[in-house]
Design an enzyme around this catalytic site. Structure first.
Site, PDB file in Angstrom:
ATOM      1  N   ASP A  44     -15.458   9.203  12.653  1.00  0.00           N
ATOM      2  CA  ASP A  44     -14.351   8.667  12.160  1.00  0.00           C
ATOM      3  C   ASP A  44     -12.981   9.395  12.062  1.00  0.00           C
ATOM      4  O   ASP A  44     -12.877  10.374  12.324  1.00  0.00           O
ATOM      5  CB  ASP A  44     -14.795   8.075  10.623  1.00  0.00           C
ATOM      6  N   ARG A  61       0.570  -0.643   0.287  1.00  0.00           N
ATOM      7  CA  ARG A  61       0.068  -0.777   0.551  1.00  0.00           C
ATOM      8  C   ARG A  61       0.838   1.369  -0.110  1.00  0.00           C
ATOM      9  O   ARG A  61       0.913   2.079  -1.092  1.00  0.00           O
ATOM     10  CB  ARG A  61      -0.973  -0.090   1.248  1.00  0.00           C
TER      11      ARG A  61
HETATM   12  C1  LIG Z   1     -14.114  -1.652   9.690  1.00  0.00           C
HETATM   13  S1  LIG Z   1     -14.980  -0.202   9.461  1.00  0.00           S
HETATM   14  C2  LIG Z   1     -16.620  -0.485  10.775  1.00  0.00           C
HETATM   15  C3  LIG Z   1     -17.619   0.615  10.008  1.00  0.00           C
HETATM   16  C4  LIG Z   1     -18.743   0.012  10.993  1.00  0.00           C
HETATM   17  N1  LIG Z   1     -18.759   1.063  12.323  1.00  0.00           N
HETATM   18  C5  LIG Z   1     -19.377  -0.903  10.838  1.00  0.00           C
HETATM   19  O1  LIG Z   1     -19.617  -2.235  11.153  1.00  0.00           O
HETATM   20  O2  LIG Z   1     -19.802  -1.789   9.492  1.00  0.00           O
HETATM   21  C6  LIG Z   1     -13.968   0.288  11.119  1.00  0.00           C
HETATM   22  C7  LIG Z   1     -12.777   1.715  10.860  1.00  0.00           C
HETATM   23  O3  LIG Z   1     -12.646   2.836  12.213  1.00  0.00           O
HETATM   24  C8  LIG Z   1     -12.059   3.404  11.563  1.00  0.00           C
HETATM   25  N2  LIG Z   1     -11.272   4.231  12.331  1.00  0.00           N
HETATM   26  C9  LIG Z   1      -9.815   3.518  12.687  1.00  0.00           C
HETATM   27  N3  LIG Z   1      -9.006   3.485  14.025  1.00  0.00           N
HETATM   28  C10 LIG Z   1     -10.167   4.621  13.928  1.00  0.00           C
HETATM   29  C11 LIG Z   1      -9.632   5.490  14.994  1.00  0.00           C
HETATM   30  N4  LIG Z   1      -8.571   5.516  15.839  1.00  0.00           N
HETATM   31  N5  LIG Z   1     -10.461   6.204  15.072  1.00  0.00           N
HETATM   32  C12 LIG Z   1     -11.403   6.226  15.017  1.00  0.00           C
HETATM   33  N6  LIG Z   1     -11.665   5.462  14.157  1.00  0.00           N
HETATM   34  C13 LIG Z   1     -11.125   4.368  14.150  1.00  0.00           C
HETATM   35  C14 LIG Z   1     -11.660   3.230  10.344  1.00  0.00           C
HETATM   36  O4  LIG Z   1     -11.164   4.454   9.938  1.00  0.00           O
HETATM   37  C15 LIG Z   1     -12.788   2.475   9.944  1.00  0.00           C
HETATM   38  O5  LIG Z   1     -13.317   3.514   8.839  1.00  0.00           O
END
Ligand SMILES: C[S@@+](CC[C@H](N)C(=O)[O-])C[C@H]1O[C@@H](n2cnc3c(N)ncnc32)[C@H](O)[C@@H]1O
Length: 273
Positions: A141, A36
């Site tokens: 997010d 990436r």
């Molecule tokens: C797999 S998605 C989950 C989306 C949704 N909650 C669901 O369950 O369908 C995980 C998200 O967490 C966000 N994320 C990762 N680390 C984070 C942090 N420290 N603070 C806020 N968001 C974070 C990522 O950018 C990503 O969009």
């Protein structure tokens, strides 16, 4: 140019990412980082990973750091993913709030918006006198890229193709002309949701009123246990007594210290005062 990522450089990125977002990159992730980041190095005309590391960790490197975080995090999500939480909202939370007619819900890792819009659609379906309610759904997010997608409310057709057609009709507008093949969340749903960037690692969150429900689904899985425990402590503080916490189906609070009451798999409650 084909830069190689040494173990030492990998450790540098690993601790930077852990420190900034709480995500732990294990060794198998090294290959992912190389594939990436390699592209990003070429775009920026940098010849080594160390040059890139210096750029993101230097003062003023925040914007590039956001791009780096986008490259390592997974944003996978869906409308009505893990429906047990939306059923619980409809069957338990909404009836409980009938007297006050207020609801404060936080989708704390909202990715591209499917989760908070599903919350809004669930409320719209279940509450017949919406105009008399005071409803706020905060969606946040860490990734600005997914947040701007979320705020646009525009999705490819196939993202809603598995949903009941009458629901799609009720809550989405179909695009035509240049927007053919796309759908847009209707304003009555979109207006219930406010998006902003919040890092779950921050010591405090910009939230003033106690929350009724926090969705924190499919993100904790990337955090180690001490990080998860700290996050649970913060969530506890921002929920009202009796408020609910929903986590993802592959996640559990079983191995960490917390003050929530377990209700059923993935659903927890802050005890009443
Ligand atoms: C797999 S998605 C989950 C989306 C949704 N909650 C669901 O369950 O369908 C995980 C998200 O967490 C966000 N994320 C990762 N680390 C984070 C942090 N420290 N603070 C806020 N968001 C974070 C990522 O950018 C990503 O969009």
């Amino acid at each position: 140019m084909n830069a190689t990522l040494s173990d030492q450089e990998f450790e540098l990125f690993k601790s930077l990412i852990y420190q900034k977002v709480g995500i732990t990159l294990d060794t198998p992730k090294k290959t992912l980082l190389v594939s990436r980041l390699g592209k990003r190095l070429r775009e920026l005309n940098l010849s080594t990973y160390k040059d890139y590391y210096d750029r993101v960790s230097a003062k003023g490197g925040e914007e590039e750091l956001t791009k780096l975080l986008d490259l390592v995090s997974t944003n996978k999500t869906d409308f009505y993913r893990e429906p047990v939480h939306f059923d619980f909202l409809r069957d338990r939370v909404i009836p409980e709030m009938q007297t006050t007619k207020t609801l404060r819900i936080w989708s704390s890792a909202s990715s591209s918006g499917e989760e908070p819009y599903t919350i809004a659609m669930t409320l719209s379906d279940a509450i017949f006198d919406m105009h008399r309610w005071n409803i706020k759904i905060l969606a946040s997010d860490i990734s600005t890229r997914v947040l701007s997608k979320a705020a646009s409310g525009i999705y490819e057709d196939e993202r809603v193709s598995q949903l009941p057609q009458d629901l799609v009709k009720r809550y989405f507008l179909r695009g035509n002309g240049k927007q053919a093949g796309k759908v847009r969340v209707r304003p009555q749903v979109a207006n219930l949701v406010a998006f902003r960037r919040i890092n779950l690692m921050d010591p405090t969150f910009p939230i003033r009123n106690p929350l009724d429900v926090i969705f924190c689904r499919n993100v904790m899985i990337y955090f180690d246990r001490p990080t998860q425990a700290k996050l649970m402590e913060k969530f506890f503080k921002y929920l009202r007594p009796g408020g609910y916490l929903f986590i993802g189906h592959s996640e559990s609070l079983q191995w960490i210290e917390h003050k929530f009451t377990y209700l059923k798999p993935t659903i927890y409650q802050k005890p009443e005062a």
